[in-house]
Design an enzyme around this catalytic site. Structure first.
Site, PDB file in Angstrom:
ATOM      1  N   CYS A   1       3.844   9.504   0.718  1.00  0.00           N
ATOM      2  CA  CYS A   1       2.523  10.053   0.399  1.00  0.00           C
ATOM      3  C   CYS A   1       2.625  10.900  -0.867  1.00  0.00           C
ATOM      4  CB  CYS A   1       2.020  10.907   1.561  1.00  0.00           C
ATOM      5  SG  CYS A   1       0.471  11.740   1.178  1.00  0.00           S
TER       6      CYS A   1
ATOM      7  N   HIS B   1       8.428   7.269   8.661  1.00  0.00           N
ATOM      8  CA  HIS B   1       9.144   7.370   7.384  1.00  0.00           C
ATOM      9  C   HIS B   1      10.579   7.794   7.678  1.00  0.00           C
ATOM     10  CE1 HIS B   1       6.002   6.901   4.214  1.00  0.00           C
ATOM     11  NE2 HIS B   1       5.234   7.002   5.292  1.00  0.00           N
TER      12      HIS B   1
ATOM     13  N   ASN C   1       8.993   4.621   3.736  1.00  0.00           N
ATOM     14  CA  ASN C   1       8.771   4.117   5.094  1.00  0.00           C
ATOM     15  C   ASN C   1      10.092   3.602   5.655  1.00  0.00           C
ATOM     16  OD1 ASN C   1       6.051   3.330   3.514  1.00  0.00           O
ATOM     17  ND2 ASN C   1       5.592   3.574   5.673  1.00  0.00           N
TER      18      ASN C   1
ATOM     19  N   HIS D   1       3.998   4.568  12.788  1.00  0.00           N
ATOM     20  CA  HIS D   1       4.233   4.522  11.334  1.00  0.00           C
ATOM     21  C   HIS D   1       5.265   5.607  11.018  1.00  0.00           C
ATOM     22  CE1 HIS D   1       2.614   4.161   7.076  1.00  0.00           C
ATOM     23  NE2 HIS D   1       3.138   5.369   7.012  1.00  0.00           N
TER      24      HIS D   1
ATOM     25  N   ARG E   1       0.839  -1.209   0.000  1.00  0.00           N
ATOM     26  CA  ARG E   1       0.000   0.000   0.000  1.00  0.00           C
ATOM     27  C   ARG E   1       0.879   1.267   0.000  1.00  0.00           C
ATOM     28  NH1 ARG E   1      -0.637   4.771   2.552  1.00  0.00           N
ATOM     29  NH2 ARG E   1      -0.395   3.786   4.599  1.00  0.00           N
ATOM     30  N   ASP E   2       1.482   1.602   1.137  1.00  0.00           N
ATOM     31  CA  ASP E   2       2.270   2.842   1.216  1.00  0.00           C
ATOM     32  C   ASP E   2       3.432   2.781   0.225  1.00  0.00           C
ATOM     33  OD1 ASP E   2       3.539   5.200   2.094  1.00  0.00           O
ATOM     34  OD2 ASP E   2       3.002   4.822   4.174  1.00  0.00           O
TER      35      ASP E   2
END
Ligand code: COA
Ligand code: ZN
Length: 312
Positions: free
Chosen positions: A243, A212, A252, A210, A19-20
């Site tokens: 993002c 980065h 990430n 979460h 996903r990310d």
């Protein structure tokens, strides 16, 4: 493995590369490749995998095949397959696709929420209230707070606003909360302070961090969070991610780098580092560029190299 006595508390690693990781990639990754990657994560023993996003295909074209990906992955009943959801339409589609958990996402920063979700924070939250009332079968809800440690448009975000959002999510009945450092602005001291306060509201088993690695502080922040009592972390194979609606966003924290640090320190993850490294080496040819992960390039500490012959 480690030179140290094992530390009693393991961590849970949620793999977010599908996903990310992929949401920001300009190269289209075919559905069958996404499925192959997610199936490999299932085989590796992750207990939680963020599979895709049910968002506008115009906003994030790279994940426009979310429903098909969910339909084609091998499902292990012990693994929680998560879908990111921005609104009611996304929740309905994710439930129809069989997601085990809906990850609701909004930003503490109004400016980032407007850029990312094209609506105010209140509009996002109103949608989450409607989603929380829907029949969901066994599907759980997680509430994510983007830009929790700083916003690339607004700068510092008051701790109290983040904690108020945590409380509002809990009042909705979410099963977990994630604090997201969307563009790597957190520092370890700040992380320790916020995790300390968040853990007074949410138990460690329900709080995810979460991070980065935008400014190289990702693993330092993990350690600060761990020392403050956090036990659940998001990370992406190879350190992919970012993002698309935040300037300067990068990856990430890298799963295999995280696992390497934990294992060297005696913190169990339940994951096999060697297999992770092998898997992460498929990423550069798949995506057409180098990736940020470091252990995949250097190998594990225990992977000894043959010494070069002495030069006389
Ligand atoms: N899934 C798929 N399509 C959706 C959707 C969803 N969850 N929600 C809305 N859409 C579609 C609408 O049908 C409409 O399609 P059309 O243009 O073909 O008629 C279009 O998207 C715009 O709908 P609208 O309600 O006006 O939304 P918007 O343009 O204000 O965008 C979001 C709102 C939330 C859908 C969009 O900003 C988005 O998907 N953001 C996610 C960003 C993201 O994933 N960021 C990274 C993760 S944090
Ligand atoms: Zn992220």
């Amino acid at each position: 493995m480690t030179k140290f006595e094992p530390i009693s508390d393991p961590i849970i690693v949620q793999e977010v590369a599908p996903r990310d990781g992929l949401q920001i990639e300009p190269t289209w990754v075919p559905t069958e490749e996404k499925v192959r990657l997610i199936d490999a994560f299932s085989d590796l023993g992750f207990s939680r995998i963020e599979v895709s996003s049910f968002v506008s295909p115009k906003a994030v074209p790279a994940l426009r095949d979310a429903a098909e990906v969910f339909a084609r992955i091998k499902r292990n009943p012990d693994i929680i397959y998560v879908a990111l959801v921005p609104n009611e339409r996304g929740a309905d589609d994710a439930l129809a696709a069989g997601a085990d958990e809906l990850n609701l996402v909004m930003s503490v920063s109004q400016t980032h929420n407007l850029a990312n979700m094209r609506m105010t924070g209140e509009a996002s939250f109103a949608a989450f209230q409607a989603i929380a009332k829907k029949p969901r079968g066994k599907a759980t809800l997680n509430g994510s707070i983007a830009t929790s440690f700083g916003c690339p448009f607004e700068g510092d975000q008051p701790e109290q606003r983040v904690l108020d959002l945590v409380r509002r999510y809990l009042d909705l009945g979410v099963d977990g909360v994630s604090l997201a450092d969307t563009t790597g602005m957190a520092n370890p001291r700040q992380v320790r302070a916020l995790v300390d306060k968040a853990l007074k509201l949410v138990p460690p088993g329900a709080l995810t961090l979460h991070f980065h690695n935008t400014r190289g502080l990702g693993l330092a922040n993990v350690l600060a969070a761990y020392d403050a009592g956090a036990r659940r972390f998001d990370s992406a194979l190879g350190g992919l991610g970012g993002c698309p609606f935040a300037p300067g966003a990068t990856g990430n924290i890298c799963t295999e780098d995280l696992v390497n640090m934990c294992h060297e320190m005696g913190i169990a993850t339940g994951l096999d580092l060697e297999t992770l490294i092998q898997l992460s080496r498929i990423l550069p040819p798949l995506l057409g560029h180098d990736v940020a992960g470091q252990v995949m390039k250097a190998g594990r500490n225990c992977d000894l190299h043959t010494a070069p012959a002495l030069v006389r």
